[in-house]
Design a protein around this motif. Structure first.
Motif, PDB file in Angstrom:
ATOM      1  N   CYS A  58       9.603   2.729  11.265  1.00 43.21           N
ATOM      2  CA  CYS A  58      10.839   1.599  10.534  1.00 43.21           C
ATOM      3  C   CYS A  58      12.005   1.466  11.275  1.00 43.21           C
ATOM      4  O   CYS A  58      13.089   1.740  10.805  1.00 43.21           O
ATOM      5  CB  CYS A  58      11.044   1.894   9.302  1.00 43.21           C
ATOM      6  SG  CYS A  58       9.877   2.724   8.197  1.00 43.21           S
ATOM      7  N   ASP A 111       1.204  -1.233  -0.175  1.00 44.96           N
ATOM      8  CA  ASP A 111      -0.357  -0.070  -0.003  1.00 44.96           C
ATOM      9  C   ASP A 111       0.403   1.319   0.285  1.00 44.96           C
ATOM     10  O   ASP A 111       0.242   2.436   0.284  1.00 44.96           O
ATOM     11  CB  ASP A 111      -0.817   0.131   0.905  1.00 44.96           C
ATOM     12  CG  ASP A 111      -0.400  -0.451   2.791  1.00 44.96           C
ATOM     13  OD1 ASP A 111       0.900  -0.169   2.248  1.00 44.96           O
ATOM     14  OD2 ASP A 111      -1.037   0.012   3.714  1.00 44.96           O
ATOM     15  N   ARG A 149       0.735  -3.917   6.848  1.00 45.75           N
ATOM     16  CA  ARG A 149       1.002  -3.239   7.643  1.00 45.75           C
ATOM     17  C   ARG A 149       1.631  -1.505   8.068  1.00 45.75           C
ATOM     18  O   ARG A 149       1.598  -1.351   9.274  1.00 45.75           O
ATOM     19  CB  ARG A 149       2.732  -3.158   6.968  1.00 45.75           C
ATOM     20  CG  ARG A 149       3.024  -4.458   7.291  1.00 45.75           C
ATOM     21  CD  ARG A 149       3.360  -5.485   8.483  1.00 45.75           C
ATOM     22  NE  ARG A 149       3.419  -6.804   8.610  1.00 45.75           N
ATOM     23  CZ  ARG A 149       4.566  -7.841   7.806  1.00 45.75           C
ATOM     24  NH1 ARG A 149       5.878  -6.848   7.224  1.00 45.75           N
ATOM     25  NH2 ARG A 149       4.645  -9.028   8.270  1.00 45.75           N
ATOM     26  N   GLY A 150       0.556  -1.072   7.380  1.00 47.22           N
ATOM     27  CA  GLY A 150       0.125   0.143   7.676  1.00 47.22           C
ATOM     28  C   GLY A 150      -0.935  -0.122   8.502  1.00 47.22           C
ATOM     29  O   GLY A 150      -0.798   1.984   8.457  1.00 47.22           O
ATOM     30  N   ASN A 151      -1.994  -0.761   8.351  1.00 46.15           N
ATOM     31  CA  ASN A 151      -2.761  -0.399   9.256  1.00 46.15           C
ATOM     32  C   ASN A 151      -3.544  -1.711  10.380  1.00 46.15           C
ATOM     33  O   ASN A 151      -4.366  -2.547  10.036  1.00 46.15           O
ATOM     34  CB  ASN A 151      -4.225  -0.369   8.497  1.00 46.15           C
ATOM     35  CG  ASN A 151      -5.699   0.755   9.084  1.00 46.15           C
ATOM     36  OD1 ASN A 151      -5.347   0.489  10.204  1.00 46.15           O
ATOM     37  ND2 ASN A 151      -6.719  -0.460   8.340  1.00 46.15           N
ATOM     38  N   THR A 176       3.569   1.720   1.432  1.00 44.43           N
ATOM     39  CA  THR A 176       4.623   1.822   2.752  1.00 44.43           C
ATOM     40  C   THR A 176       5.732   2.183   2.679  1.00 44.43           C
ATOM     41  O   THR A 176       6.058   1.364   2.103  1.00 44.43           O
ATOM     42  CB  THR A 176       4.297   0.639   3.909  1.00 44.43           C
ATOM     43  OG1 THR A 176       3.470  -0.437   3.349  1.00 44.43           O
ATOM     44  CG2 THR A 176       2.493   0.796   4.757  1.00 44.43           C
ATOM     45  N   ARG A 177       6.378   2.802   3.112  1.00 44.90           N
ATOM     46  CA  ARG A 177       7.977   2.736   3.122  1.00 44.90           C
ATOM     47  C   ARG A 177       8.817   1.697   3.082  1.00 44.90           C
ATOM     48  O   ARG A 177       9.888   1.243   3.317  1.00 44.90           O
ATOM     49  CB  ARG A 177       8.428   4.190   3.103  1.00 44.90           C
ATOM     50  CG  ARG A 177       8.874   4.588   5.175  1.00 44.90           C
ATOM     51  CD  ARG A 177       9.181   6.289   4.858  1.00 44.90           C
ATOM     52  NE  ARG A 177       9.180   6.675   6.335  1.00 44.90           N
ATOM     53  CZ  ARG A 177       9.652   7.205   6.820  1.00 44.90           C
ATOM     54  NH1 ARG A 177      11.303   5.930   6.590  1.00 44.90           N
ATOM     55  NH2 ARG A 177       9.934   6.272   8.471  1.00 44.90           N
ATOM     56  N   PRO A 179       6.103  -0.165   9.692  1.00 46.25           N
ATOM     57  CA  PRO A 179       5.763   1.602   9.433  1.00 46.25           C
ATOM     58  C   PRO A 179       5.059   1.830  10.826  1.00 46.25           C
ATOM     59  O   PRO A 179       5.295   3.213  10.996  1.00 46.25           O
ATOM     60  CB  PRO A 179       4.984   1.959   8.354  1.00 46.25           C
ATOM     61  CG  PRO A 179       4.266   0.256   8.468  1.00 46.25           C
ATOM     62  CD  PRO A 179       5.053  -0.531   8.551  1.00 46.25           C
TER      63      PRO A 179
END
Length: 284
Positions: free
Chosen positions: A204, A193, A223-225, A195-196, A200
């Motif tokens: 990181c 999505d 991972r972002g939510n 995410t870097r 996240p």
């Protein structure tokens, strides 16, 4: 001596008997007695059978329902239980409100969750909001939930990333997680999505381990939510109010391993452990 004298015998004497005739009479008498005994036993069995068959229909129905209830409770306690996905944290593989089945056999005895397993566990402490702990609301649904035939609330679903002894870090130059120094390619199951990095929720900057015995590090595939281990860890590990187990899940809270998605029907599939976890080395 006359013929009359020859035929006359002392009083009380009996005529000689034929041995073969006597044996046949005895056998016939014994056979008659045995036959009568067998008939009486057969009659008693038939009487008992008639008494058993005279159980009223309503009593038979209650008996069968009771047996079914006991079997369902035993199956829930030791073998399989139904749950639902409470959030978006396990996308793309598991979507909110998907119905899943959890098996408990894999974790019997000393066996515990392995890296890569998708597990269901009880809330370790305020990980869930009120809407996620509500569970079924109708009387029928609550009753079915008690015996494992309806999904229950108050549980979380995440993927095991680290087990006891592991060291988990994020991130390398490609933004990947590493477990015991092995970088994971999670493209097959993690939601892409934008995410870097792979962690996240903790900016990181993940460095956990060795994980204590009896604990797991878990993460959602989205991972972002995902309110997973990384979302509940201390941002500053040096802080005084930051115990080393914060954000980790005690193994005794684990209910079982997710092995199948059963609803909706067009989304039905078996859930297995990704092969990337097979190459992780044991902790040193």
């Amino acid at each position: 001596m006359t013929s009359d004298d020859r035929d006359a015998r002392p009083e009380g004497d009996s005529a000689p008997t034929d041995p073969s005739t006597t044996g046949e009479t005895s056998r016939s008498s014994l056979s008659t007695r045995l036959s009568g005994s067998a008939a009486r036993r057969r009659e008693r069995r038939e009487e008992k059978a008639k008494k058993r068959k005279q159980l009223p229909v309503w009593q038979e129905t209650i008996l069968l329902l009771g047996i079914a209830l006991v079997l369902a409770i035993v199956i829930k306690a030791f073998f399989v239980q139904a749950f639902y996905i409470p959030s978006q944290s396990m996308e793309p593989g598991l979507v909110k409100n998907d119905r899943i089945l959890v098996q408990k056999v894999s974790y019997w005895g000393d066996k515990g969750p392995e890296r890569g397993d998708v597990i269901v566990f009880k809330d370790p402490g305020n990980w869930l909001g009120p809407e996620d702990t509500q569970g079924p609301t109708s009387v029928l649904a609550k009753g079915l939930a008690k015996i494992g035939l309806y999904p229950t609330g108050g549980h979380l679903v995440k993927r095991v990333i680290g087990v006891a002894g592991d060291r988990v870090k994020c991130c390398d130059k490609k933004g990947r997680l590493s477990v015991n120094g092995y970088a994971l390619d999670e493209s097959d199951y993690v939601k892409q999505d934008g995410t870097r990095c792979a962690a996240p929720m903790i900016d990181c900057k993940l460095d956990v381990g060795p994980i204590p015995d009896g604990y797991l590090l878990v993460m959602g595939d989205n991972r972002g939510n995902s309110a997973d281990s990384t979302a509940h860890m201390c941002q500053d590990p040096e802080a005084e109010q930051c115990p080393p187990t914060r954000g980790l899940v005690p193994t005794d809270l684990v209910v079982g391993k997710v092995f199948a998605l059963v609803w909706p029907r067009d989304h039905m599939h078996r859930i297995t452990r990704p092969s990337v976890f097979e190459d992780i080395p044991d902790p040193k």
